[in-house]
Design a protein around this motif. Structure first.
Motif, PDB file in Angstrom:
ATOM      1  N   ASN A 115       0.053   4.004 -13.910  1.00 53.65           N
ATOM      2  CA  ASN A 115      -1.320   3.785 -13.428  1.00 53.65           C
ATOM      3  C   ASN A 115      -1.676   2.298 -13.461  1.00 53.65           C
ATOM      4  N   ARG A 116      -1.293   1.631 -14.514  1.00 57.86           N
ATOM      5  CA  ARG A 116      -1.556   0.191 -14.609  1.00 57.86           C
ATOM      6  C   ARG A 116      -0.863  -0.562 -13.469  1.00 57.86           C
ATOM      7  N   ILE A 117       0.379  -0.150 -13.162  1.00 59.27           N
ATOM      8  CA  ILE A 117       1.103  -0.771 -12.053  1.00 59.27           C
ATOM      9  C   ILE A 117       0.365  -0.532 -10.742  1.00 59.27           C
ATOM     10  N   GLN A 118      -0.204   0.647 -10.562  1.00 62.87           N
ATOM     11  CA  GLN A 118      -0.971   0.903  -9.343  1.00 62.87           C
ATOM     12  C   GLN A 118      -2.129  -0.077  -9.214  1.00 62.87           C
ATOM     13  N   HIS A 119      -2.788  -0.377 -10.305  1.00 60.18           N
ATOM     14  CA  HIS A 119      -3.875  -1.365 -10.275  1.00 60.18           C
ATOM     15  C   HIS A 119      -3.338  -2.752  -9.930  1.00 60.18           C
ATOM     16  N   HIS A 120      -2.192  -3.092 -10.514  1.00 64.55           N
ATOM     17  CA  HIS A 120      -1.558  -4.380 -10.177  1.00 64.55           C
ATOM     18  C   HIS A 120      -1.250  -4.442  -8.686  1.00 64.55           C
ATOM     19  N   LEU A 121      -0.724  -3.347  -8.140  1.00 69.35           N
ATOM     20  CA  LEU A 121      -0.367  -3.335  -6.718  1.00 69.35           C
ATOM     21  C   LEU A 121      -1.600  -3.463  -5.835  1.00 69.35           C
ATOM     22  N   PHE A 122      -2.703  -2.863  -6.241  1.00 66.44           N
ATOM     23  CA  PHE A 122      -3.931  -3.022  -5.470  1.00 66.44           C
ATOM     24  C   PHE A 122      -4.369  -4.481  -5.502  1.00 66.44           C
ATOM     25  N   LEU A 162       9.509  -5.193 -10.654  1.00 70.90           N
ATOM     26  CA  LEU A 162       9.024  -3.819 -10.538  1.00 70.90           C
ATOM     27  C   LEU A 162      10.114  -2.901  -9.999  1.00 70.90           C
ATOM     28  N   SER A 163      10.907  -3.371  -9.052  1.00 66.41           N
ATOM     29  CA  SER A 163      11.977  -2.511  -8.537  1.00 66.41           C
ATOM     30  C   SER A 163      12.980  -2.176  -9.644  1.00 66.41           C
ATOM     31  N   ASP A 164      13.254  -3.141 -10.520  1.00 64.90           N
ATOM     32  CA  ASP A 164      14.127  -2.866 -11.668  1.00 64.90           C
ATOM     33  C   ASP A 164      13.507  -1.812 -12.581  1.00 64.90           C
ATOM     34  N   GLU A 200       2.165 -14.839 -14.387  1.00 61.27           N
ATOM     35  CA  GLU A 200       3.345 -14.665 -15.232  1.00 61.27           C
ATOM     36  C   GLU A 200       3.145 -13.541 -16.247  1.00 61.27           C
ATOM     37  N   ASP A 201       1.929 -13.352 -16.760  1.00 63.92           N
ATOM     38  CA  ASP A 201       1.712 -12.303 -17.757  1.00 63.92           C
ATOM     39  C   ASP A 201       1.906 -10.901 -17.171  1.00 63.92           C
ATOM     40  N   HIS A 202       1.668 -10.729 -15.864  1.00 71.08           N
ATOM     41  CA  HIS A 202       1.960  -9.448 -15.214  1.00 71.08           C
ATOM     42  C   HIS A 202       3.467  -9.170 -15.257  1.00 71.08           C
ATOM     43  N   ILE A 203       4.250 -10.193 -14.988  1.00 67.27           N
ATOM     44  CA  ILE A 203       5.711 -10.059 -14.980  1.00 67.27           C
ATOM     45  C   ILE A 203       6.218  -9.824 -16.398  1.00 67.27           C
ATOM     46  N   GLN A 204       5.650 -10.540 -17.345  1.00 67.03           N
ATOM     47  CA  GLN A 204       6.050 -10.365 -18.742  1.00 67.03           C
ATOM     48  C   GLN A 204       5.775  -8.930 -19.200  1.00 67.03           C
ATOM     49  N   TRP A 205       4.639  -8.383 -18.812  1.00 64.60           N
ATOM     50  CA  TRP A 205       4.303  -7.002 -19.175  1.00 64.60           C
ATOM     51  C   TRP A 205       5.333  -6.039 -18.565  1.00 64.60           C
ATOM     52  N   LEU A 206       5.720  -6.275 -17.294  1.00 64.90           N
ATOM     53  CA  LEU A 206       6.750  -5.437 -16.671  1.00 64.90           C
ATOM     54  C   LEU A 206       8.061  -5.532 -17.446  1.00 64.90           C
ATOM     55  N   GLU A 207       8.445  -6.741 -17.824  1.00 66.00           N
ATOM     56  CA  GLU A 207       9.700  -6.928 -18.557  1.00 66.00           C
ATOM     57  C   GLU A 207       9.672  -6.224 -19.911  1.00 66.00           C
ATOM     58  N   GLU A 208       8.548  -6.298 -20.599  1.00 66.60           N
ATOM     59  CA  GLU A 208       8.421  -5.611 -21.884  1.00 66.60           C
ATOM     60  C   GLU A 208       8.504  -4.098 -21.701  1.00 66.60           C
ATOM     61  N   THR A 209       7.854  -3.595 -20.659  1.00 66.40           N
ATOM     62  CA  THR A 209       7.906  -2.170 -20.355  1.00 66.40           C
ATOM     63  C   THR A 209       9.331  -1.763 -19.997  1.00 66.40           C
ATOM     64  N   LEU A 210       9.975  -2.574 -19.179  1.00 69.57           N
ATOM     65  CA  LEU A 210      11.351  -2.305 -18.762  1.00 69.57           C
ATOM     66  C   LEU A 210      12.275  -2.249 -19.980  1.00 69.57           C
ATOM     67  N   ASP A 252       0.835  -1.201   0.000  1.00 69.92           N
ATOM     68  CA  ASP A 252       0.000   0.000   0.000  1.00 69.92           C
ATOM     69  C   ASP A 252       0.875   1.258   0.000  1.00 69.92           C
ATOM     70  N   GLU A 253       1.926   1.257   0.822  1.00 70.94           N
ATOM     71  CA  GLU A 253       2.852   2.395   0.862  1.00 70.94           C
ATOM     72  C   GLU A 253       3.500   2.612  -0.507  1.00 70.94           C
ATOM     73  N   LEU A 254       3.896   1.535  -1.150  1.00 64.04           N
ATOM     74  CA  LEU A 254       4.477   1.629  -2.493  1.00 64.04           C
ATOM     75  C   LEU A 254       3.480   2.243  -3.467  1.00 64.04           C
ATOM     76  N   ASN A 255       2.231   1.810  -3.386  1.00 67.33           N
ATOM     77  CA  ASN A 255       1.205   2.344  -4.271  1.00 67.33           C
ATOM     78  C   ASN A 255       1.013   3.842  -4.035  1.00 67.33           C
ATOM     79  N   CYS A 256       1.052   4.256  -2.771  1.00 71.90           N
ATOM     80  CA  CYS A 256       0.940   5.683  -2.449  1.00 71.90           C
ATOM     81  C   CYS A 256       2.107   6.470  -3.036  1.00 71.90           C
TER      82      CYS A 256
END
Length: 182
Positions: A64-71, A156-158, A87-97, A40-44
């Motif tokens: 914003n999409r990451i905020q929804h993932h965190l919720f 996400l930290s990366d 796994e698709d959440h992680i794949q999306w992060l990797e593609e974004t990264l 929650d703190e991270l989302n804030c």
């Protein structure tokens, strides 16, 4: 719409416990509650980062999409045994990264948090994300967790580090490089 809270205080937590989404009660000092609170703190913190950016900034939609993932992630930990992050959440992060990192120069030095207000907010979000990951690892020593949730926070930290690099370099800005004192 579903259930809405009409009364915010219940007094049920006055004894130092809190209710999870499955109806069970745990100590507010439990590892699980620490995970939920840190996510929650991270989302804030991401919310603070987002408001420093212009609405049409290409990073905003993804953040914003990451905020929804965190919720969703917080909800996953509020219902022991549930699985939301896949796994698709992680794949999306990797593609974004990969997309965000593509035009950045290779790192030759460590970078200090700073460079601009948005970059500093991204660095703080990264540090909170690392703490969230540590709390998830700690919880995993006591309870079964969805390993994809831990992996999501790691990735996400990366991504937040790369976001900080992008934001520090905007508008002719620069990253703050570490200079060893000895």
């Amino acid at each position: 719409m579903g259930y809405r809270l009409s009364k915010i205080y219940t007094r049920t937590g006055d004894d130092g416990s809190t209710g999870l989404a499955d109806g069970s009660r745990v100590a507010k000092s439990s590892e699980r509650v620490d995970v939920i609170g840190t996510v929650d703190e991270l989302n804030c913190q991401l919310g603070l980062l987002i408001i420093t950016l212009k609405d049409d900034d290409p990073l905003v939609g993804r953040l914003n999409r990451i905020q929804h993932h965190l919720f969703d992630l917080g909800g996953e930990f509020a219902i022991p045994g549930s699985t939301v992050i896949q796994e698709d959440h992680i794949q999306w992060l990797e593609e974004t990264l990969d997309d965000w990192n593509e035009d950045l120069p290779p790192l030759k030095n460590f970078i200090l948090p700073g460079g601009s207000t948005p970059a500093a907010h991204a660095h703080l979000a990264r540090a909170i994300c690392r703490r969230a990951e540590r709390t998830v690892v700690s919880l995993s020593h006591q309870d079964a967790i969805n390993p994809e949730s831990r992996n999501y926070l790691n990735r996400l930290s990366d991504l937040l580090f790369v976001a900080a690099r992008l934001l520090a370099r905007r508008d002719g800005g620069q990253e703050v490089l570490w200079e060893p004192t000895s």
